[in-house]
Design a protein around this motif. Sequence first.
Motif, PDB file in Angstrom:
ATOM      1  N   TYR A 156       0.557  -1.434  -0.154  1.00 22.53           N
ATOM      2  CA  TYR A 156       0.107  -0.157   0.373  1.00 22.53           C
ATOM      3  C   TYR A 156       1.011   1.477   0.163  1.00 22.53           C
ATOM      4  O   TYR A 156       0.619   2.311  -1.130  1.00 22.53           O
ATOM      5  CB  TYR A 156      -1.130  -0.085   0.920  1.00 22.53           C
ATOM      6  CG  TYR A 156      -1.440   1.091   1.606  1.00 22.53           C
ATOM      7  CD1 TYR A 156      -2.304   2.255   0.630  1.00 22.53           C
ATOM      8  CD2 TYR A 156      -1.531   1.978   2.765  1.00 22.53           C
ATOM      9  CE1 TYR A 156      -2.910   3.168   0.842  1.00 22.53           C
ATOM     10  CE2 TYR A 156      -1.284   3.319   2.927  1.00 22.53           C
ATOM     11  CZ  TYR A 156      -2.310   3.698   2.168  1.00 22.53           C
ATOM     12  OH  TYR A 156      -3.011   5.315   2.357  1.00 22.53           O
ATOM     13  N   PHE A 157       1.679   1.183   0.638  1.00 25.89           N
ATOM     14  CA  PHE A 157       2.806   2.550   0.930  1.00 25.89           C
ATOM     15  C   PHE A 157       3.510   3.180  -0.359  1.00 25.89           C
ATOM     16  O   PHE A 157       3.299   4.047  -0.765  1.00 25.89           O
ATOM     17  CB  PHE A 157       3.438   2.305   2.296  1.00 25.89           C
ATOM     18  CG  PHE A 157       3.294   2.069   3.269  1.00 25.89           C
ATOM     19  CD1 PHE A 157       1.943   3.487   3.690  1.00 25.89           C
ATOM     20  CD2 PHE A 157       3.478   2.136   4.077  1.00 25.89           C
ATOM     21  CE1 PHE A 157       1.881   3.556   4.851  1.00 25.89           C
ATOM     22  CE2 PHE A 157       3.176   2.485   5.769  1.00 25.89           C
ATOM     23  CZ  PHE A 157       2.524   3.331   6.069  1.00 25.89           C
ATOM     24  N   PHE A 158       4.259   1.799  -0.637  1.00 26.15           N
ATOM     25  CA  PHE A 158       5.119   1.645  -2.110  1.00 26.15           C
ATOM     26  C   PHE A 158       4.520   1.182  -3.007  1.00 26.15           C
ATOM     27  O   PHE A 158       5.603   0.848  -3.831  1.00 26.15           O
ATOM     28  CB  PHE A 158       6.215   1.295  -2.127  1.00 26.15           C
ATOM     29  CG  PHE A 158       6.883   1.915  -0.912  1.00 26.15           C
ATOM     30  CD1 PHE A 158       7.013   3.329  -0.278  1.00 26.15           C
ATOM     31  CD2 PHE A 158       7.044   0.742   0.532  1.00 26.15           C
ATOM     32  CE1 PHE A 158       7.282   3.845   1.205  1.00 26.15           C
ATOM     33  CE2 PHE A 158       7.186   1.824   2.080  1.00 26.15           C
ATOM     34  CZ  PHE A 158       7.820   3.101   1.934  1.00 26.15           C
ATOM     35  N   GLU A 159       3.112   1.190  -3.136  1.00 25.51           N
ATOM     36  CA  GLU A 159       2.222  -0.010  -4.528  1.00 25.51           C
ATOM     37  C   GLU A 159       2.722   1.262  -5.626  1.00 25.51           C
ATOM     38  O   GLU A 159       2.864   0.513  -6.879  1.00 25.51           O
ATOM     39  CB  GLU A 159       0.988   0.552  -4.327  1.00 25.51           C
ATOM     40  CG  GLU A 159       0.189   0.721  -5.756  1.00 25.51           C
ATOM     41  CD  GLU A 159      -0.707   1.646  -5.764  1.00 25.51           C
ATOM     42  OE1 GLU A 159      -2.309   1.180  -4.816  1.00 25.51           O
ATOM     43  OE2 GLU A 159      -1.293   2.814  -6.545  1.00 25.51           O
ATOM     44  N   HIS A 160       3.966   2.579  -6.101  1.00 26.75           N
ATOM     45  CA  HIS A 160       4.286   2.499  -7.574  1.00 26.75           C
ATOM     46  C   HIS A 160       5.511   1.808  -8.063  1.00 26.75           C
ATOM     47  O   HIS A 160       6.073   1.963  -8.887  1.00 26.75           O
ATOM     48  CB  HIS A 160       4.383   4.256  -7.015  1.00 26.75           C
ATOM     49  CG  HIS A 160       5.771   5.102  -5.996  1.00 26.75           C
ATOM     50  ND1 HIS A 160       4.757   4.454  -5.108  1.00 26.75           N
ATOM     51  CD2 HIS A 160       6.665   5.022  -6.080  1.00 26.75           C
ATOM     52  CE1 HIS A 160       5.283   4.780  -4.017  1.00 26.75           C
ATOM     53  NE2 HIS A 160       7.275   4.811  -5.122  1.00 26.75           N
ATOM     54  N   LYS A 161       5.844   1.255  -6.756  1.00 25.32           N
ATOM     55  CA  LYS A 161       7.675  -0.121  -7.516  1.00 25.32           C
ATOM     56  C   LYS A 161       6.963  -1.385  -7.821  1.00 25.32           C
ATOM     57  O   LYS A 161       7.949  -1.995  -7.985  1.00 25.32           O
ATOM     58  CB  LYS A 161       8.087  -0.162  -5.981  1.00 25.32           C
ATOM     59  CG  LYS A 161       8.276   1.391  -5.313  1.00 25.32           C
ATOM     60  CD  LYS A 161       9.463   1.334  -5.081  1.00 25.32           C
ATOM     61  CE  LYS A 161      10.381   3.122  -4.347  1.00 25.32           C
ATOM     62  NZ  LYS A 161      11.383   3.695  -4.613  1.00 25.32           N
ATOM     63  N   PHE A 162       5.157  -1.100  -7.301  1.00 19.21           N
ATOM     64  CA  PHE A 162       5.044  -2.622  -7.888  1.00 19.21           C
ATOM     65  C   PHE A 162       3.903  -2.881  -9.105  1.00 19.21           C
ATOM     66  O   PHE A 162       3.169  -2.006  -8.989  1.00 19.21           O
ATOM     67  CB  PHE A 162       4.238  -3.285  -6.842  1.00 19.21           C
ATOM     68  CG  PHE A 162       4.893  -3.305  -5.197  1.00 19.21           C
ATOM     69  CD1 PHE A 162       6.223  -4.447  -5.217  1.00 19.21           C
ATOM     70  CD2 PHE A 162       4.943  -2.195  -4.269  1.00 19.21           C
ATOM     71  CE1 PHE A 162       7.488  -4.165  -4.380  1.00 19.21           C
ATOM     72  CE2 PHE A 162       5.685  -2.463  -3.365  1.00 19.21           C
ATOM     73  CZ  PHE A 162       6.974  -2.992  -3.097  1.00 19.21           C
ATOM     74  N   ASP A 163       3.824  -3.882  -9.656  1.00 15.81           N
ATOM     75  CA  ASP A 163       2.817  -4.220 -11.124  1.00 15.81           C
ATOM     76  C   ASP A 163       1.342  -4.386 -10.166  1.00 15.81           C
ATOM     77  O   ASP A 163       1.615  -5.306  -9.066  1.00 15.81           O
ATOM     78  CB  ASP A 163       3.837  -4.698 -12.255  1.00 15.81           C
ATOM     79  CG  ASP A 163       3.953  -6.239 -11.840  1.00 15.81           C
ATOM     80  OD1 ASP A 163       3.066  -6.858 -11.415  1.00 15.81           O
ATOM     81  OD2 ASP A 163       5.344  -7.035 -11.592  1.00 15.81           O
ATOM     82  N   LEU A 164       0.819  -4.450 -11.246  1.00  7.94           N
ATOM     83  CA  LEU A 164      -0.671  -4.798 -11.052  1.00  7.94           C
ATOM     84  C   LEU A 164      -0.677  -6.141 -10.180  1.00  7.94           C
ATOM     85  O   LEU A 164      -1.623  -6.740  -9.716  1.00  7.94           O
ATOM     86  CB  LEU A 164      -1.381  -4.473 -11.640  1.00  7.94           C
ATOM     87  CG  LEU A 164      -2.941  -4.494 -11.860  1.00  7.94           C
ATOM     88  CD1 LEU A 164      -3.837  -2.971 -10.569  1.00  7.94           C
ATOM     89  CD2 LEU A 164      -4.203  -4.579 -13.015  1.00  7.94           C
ATOM     90  N   GLU A 165       0.293  -7.076 -11.806  1.00  6.31           N
ATOM     91  CA  GLU A 165      -0.139  -8.310 -11.054  1.00  6.31           C
ATOM     92  C   GLU A 165       0.422  -8.482  -9.859  1.00  6.31           C
ATOM     93  O   GLU A 165       0.427  -9.700  -9.265  1.00  6.31           O
ATOM     94  CB  GLU A 165       0.710  -9.119 -12.546  1.00  6.31           C
ATOM     95  CG  GLU A 165       0.046 -10.755 -12.420  1.00  6.31           C
ATOM     96  CD  GLU A 165      -1.063 -11.098 -12.569  1.00  6.31           C
ATOM     97  OE1 GLU A 165      -1.892 -10.051 -13.332  1.00  6.31           O
ATOM     98  OE2 GLU A 165      -1.518 -11.950 -11.968  1.00  6.31           O
ATOM     99  N   THR A 166       2.144  -8.420  -9.632  1.00  6.82           N
ATOM    100  CA  THR A 166       2.071  -8.810  -8.443  1.00  6.82           C
ATOM    101  C   THR A 166       0.919  -8.279  -7.065  1.00  6.82           C
ATOM    102  O   THR A 166       1.146  -8.659  -5.925  1.00  6.82           O
ATOM    103  CB  THR A 166       3.520  -7.656  -8.512  1.00  6.82           C
ATOM    104  OG1 THR A 166       4.719  -8.073  -9.303  1.00  6.82           O
ATOM    105  CG2 THR A 166       4.451  -8.243  -6.794  1.00  6.82           C
ATOM    106  N   ILE A 167       0.640  -7.101  -7.302  1.00  9.44           N
ATOM    107  CA  ILE A 167       0.182  -6.589  -6.406  1.00  9.44           C
ATOM    108  C   ILE A 167      -1.530  -7.143  -5.505  1.00  9.44           C
ATOM    109  O   ILE A 167      -1.483  -8.074  -4.896  1.00  9.44           O
ATOM    110  CB  ILE A 167      -0.682  -5.268  -6.805  1.00  9.44           C
ATOM    111  CG1 ILE A 167       0.545  -4.442  -6.285  1.00  9.44           C
ATOM    112  CG2 ILE A 167      -1.962  -4.350  -5.596  1.00  9.44           C
ATOM    113  CD1 ILE A 167      -0.154  -2.761  -7.059  1.00  9.44           C
ATOM    114  N   ARG A 168      -2.093  -7.903  -7.017  1.00  5.57           N
ATOM    115  CA  ARG A 168      -3.080  -9.315  -7.256  1.00  5.57           C
ATOM    116  C   ARG A 168      -2.912 -10.234  -6.464  1.00  5.57           C
ATOM    117  O   ARG A 168      -3.618 -10.835  -5.105  1.00  5.57           O
ATOM    118  CB  ARG A 168      -3.350  -9.330  -8.340  1.00  5.57           C
ATOM    119  CG  ARG A 168      -4.932  -9.976  -8.555  1.00  5.57           C
ATOM    120  CD  ARG A 168      -5.054 -10.329  -9.765  1.00  5.57           C
ATOM    121  NE  ARG A 168      -4.592  -9.447 -10.940  1.00  5.57           N
ATOM    122  CZ  ARG A 168      -5.610  -8.607 -11.435  1.00  5.57           C
ATOM    123  NH1 ARG A 168      -6.949  -8.381 -10.859  1.00  5.57           N
ATOM    124  NH2 ARG A 168      -5.225  -8.014 -12.135  1.00  5.57           N
TER     125      ARG A 168
END
Length: 769
Positions: free
Chosen positions: A610-622
């Motif tokens: 959540y804090f560093f969302e801009h560092k991860f791609d959508l698939e990793t977040i999902r």
Amino acid sequence: MNQYLKTDEWKIIEVGFDPKNHRASESIFSIGNGNMGQRANFEEKYSGSSLQGSYIAGVYYPDKTRVGWWKNGYPEYYAKVLNAANWIGINILIDTEELDLANCKIKEFRRELNMKEGILHRSYTAVLPSGKEVEAEVTRFVSMTDKEAGAVQYKITPVNFSGSITISPYIDGDVKNEDANYNEKFWIEVKKSISGTKGFVTLETRKTHFQVCTAMDYKMYVDGKEQQLSPETKSAEKYIESSVTIQGKEKQTVSIIKYAVNLSSENHSKEVLDKNAMMVLATMLGKGFDKMLEEHKLAWEKKWEDSDIVIEGDPAAQQAIRFNIFQLHQTYTGDDPRLNIGPKGFTGEKYGGSTYWDTEAYCLSFFMNTAGHLVARNLLKYRYNHLQKAIENAGKLGFTNGAALYPMVTMNGEECHNEWEITFEEIHRNGAIAFAIFNYLRHTSDKEYLSEFGLEVLVAIARFWKQRVNFSQEKKKFVILGVTGPNEYENNVNNNWYTNYIACWCMEYAMEAVEYVKAANPGRFSELSQKMQFDEKLETSDWRNIVANMYYPEDKKLGVFLQQEGFMDKEQILVRDLDPKIRPINQHWSWDRILRSVFIKQADVLQGIYFFEHKFDLETIRKNFEFYEARTVHESSLSPCVHSILAAKTGNIEKAYELYLRTSRLDLDDYNREVAEGLHITSMAGTWMSIVEGFGGMRIIDDKLNFNPLIPDKWKSYSFHIRFRGRLVYVTTNHKEIKISLIRGEKLPILIHGKAFEVDTNKDVLLKR
Ligand code: BGC
């Protein structure tokens, strides 16, 4: 869950009196103004179960720590928010019978909190044991304009008798904290006076020597006509009372207006505390109840103007978000950098009323966006002002060279927490304090803050991480051993992914801040370098080395970051396999079983994403979201909001909505059966984030405001305000379109679903969905 309140968009309403719900209602119907707060205790006597609570901001007591097994490094005391003098009390005697609501039959009881205006109303009919019936109507508020004042209007009408009514407003300082470790009382009397209708009690806290003067005066009216009074007075230790007896007539209303003020030695010198209190009190009487109320309502109108969130089509969700916003404004107004936001605000004793990482991780965004730049700056300044204490705190644990470890729980900068697995190990809290500086800067572009205060904090935090890591010869990587991540259902783990990640991020960000201040303000940089004895070359090269060689546990096959080493050794059962009867697990399982289980108390890896969302791609977040949501029991109030935001990010709107309701109605529906202890104030800011950042998709990327609005099926529309770099922006979304307006400030480039627009005060942006 316990759902006994009515749904209304602007009000919280309780109909009918059930003593079983009374403590919960006392929390929910609390009122406050950032400077003082009051649980919804009754004015008249109530001998049933009740948690008395009147609180004065910044006034605390260091209660001697009570632990079974002392560990070196534990603090000596736990700073507690104090239950202060009862200023609302009014005793009523009907002939010779005391009105005690616990001994009466209560009919037509209604308690109503008007959130738009900040007013608490209560009405009821009580049948006394003698059969006499009285009707009462009570209005109370704690002024949002006169921050030291509150007032009560109490109207009583005999329904089926005529007889004497004795009304006795009082101040009672002989109060205690339910959570006192040694059952001690924390206040001693300094001075008191009562004469006619007016009087005061000045009390002092033991050990900390704060003084608070509570003063009262009152007026009485029969059928609306002011009465000339010759009261009788009474006093006892820490107690004053003034009584008037009148001959009440059947169906004739007697009303009293009680004015009260609470002045503390935090804001007035002790020598003139009572004199000042009587002066402020006289000013209140001069203004009168109606004028005070009018000004108070106006102050609330202004607060709502810039911070209301409107949800159409879902009254329960609407009521909930307003309740959350209302309680946050009541807790903190941001005009005093010595104050902060306790997890229970002014609504209960639990958590000591001190500051946790909750402020930086959750509350800052709310206040920054709804109350503004300076309010947010004050929250950061609070930690800057505690920097020296944080360095001393780290020193006590063996850290050197200006390394700072901010406390897990504090009132004045000193650590108060005393469970080794949290006090010494939940060190990720340092990361949130650095993150708050970054978050503040990206919202406000107030880069000056770095030169003025921020850099010192960032360097001290980076120094801590540098000393807290060690190099593993086996892994050929840096590791962080023996920590507790945000998930407190795991202790003393190695390489908690979140802690390792935020530690490195802190060092990187400290280096960015060093570069910035050096370039923007070389004079100030060399002054600070000297003050901090900062060896830039050596220290930054250490930080760089650690950042480049940190170990992060992950499961490459599953595509997830592992909460800590060994996480996959646990029995991989899921929350959906749990019998609902054993939830919350913290009330049914032994601590040992919880620690060994896979179940997660609150967002941990997901807090980092959540804090560093801009560092991860959508698939990793999902992938990470799905993995951890299935294992998270959300037994911390801080959890569902973060999951709700990430559910929205991954397009899972139903889940986002389910988690939104859970976070926003946590207290109103008493999900965790603990609202009687007080409200979850800090997680309320998370509720706000789950609308603005979750459904609204608000992000700041490359200095620009971005929105990716989604809308739950059930909602017709929703709208919110945010502040961004001197502007006030208003966002409305329905199922057909998204509209962005600029209410104040210079024109602004924005992005909606990645498309660029410009919004100006006379040019809204309208986008079809
Ligand atoms: C949470 C912490 C939080 C504290 C105060 C605990 O239950 O686990 O993260 O700081 O409550 O809100």
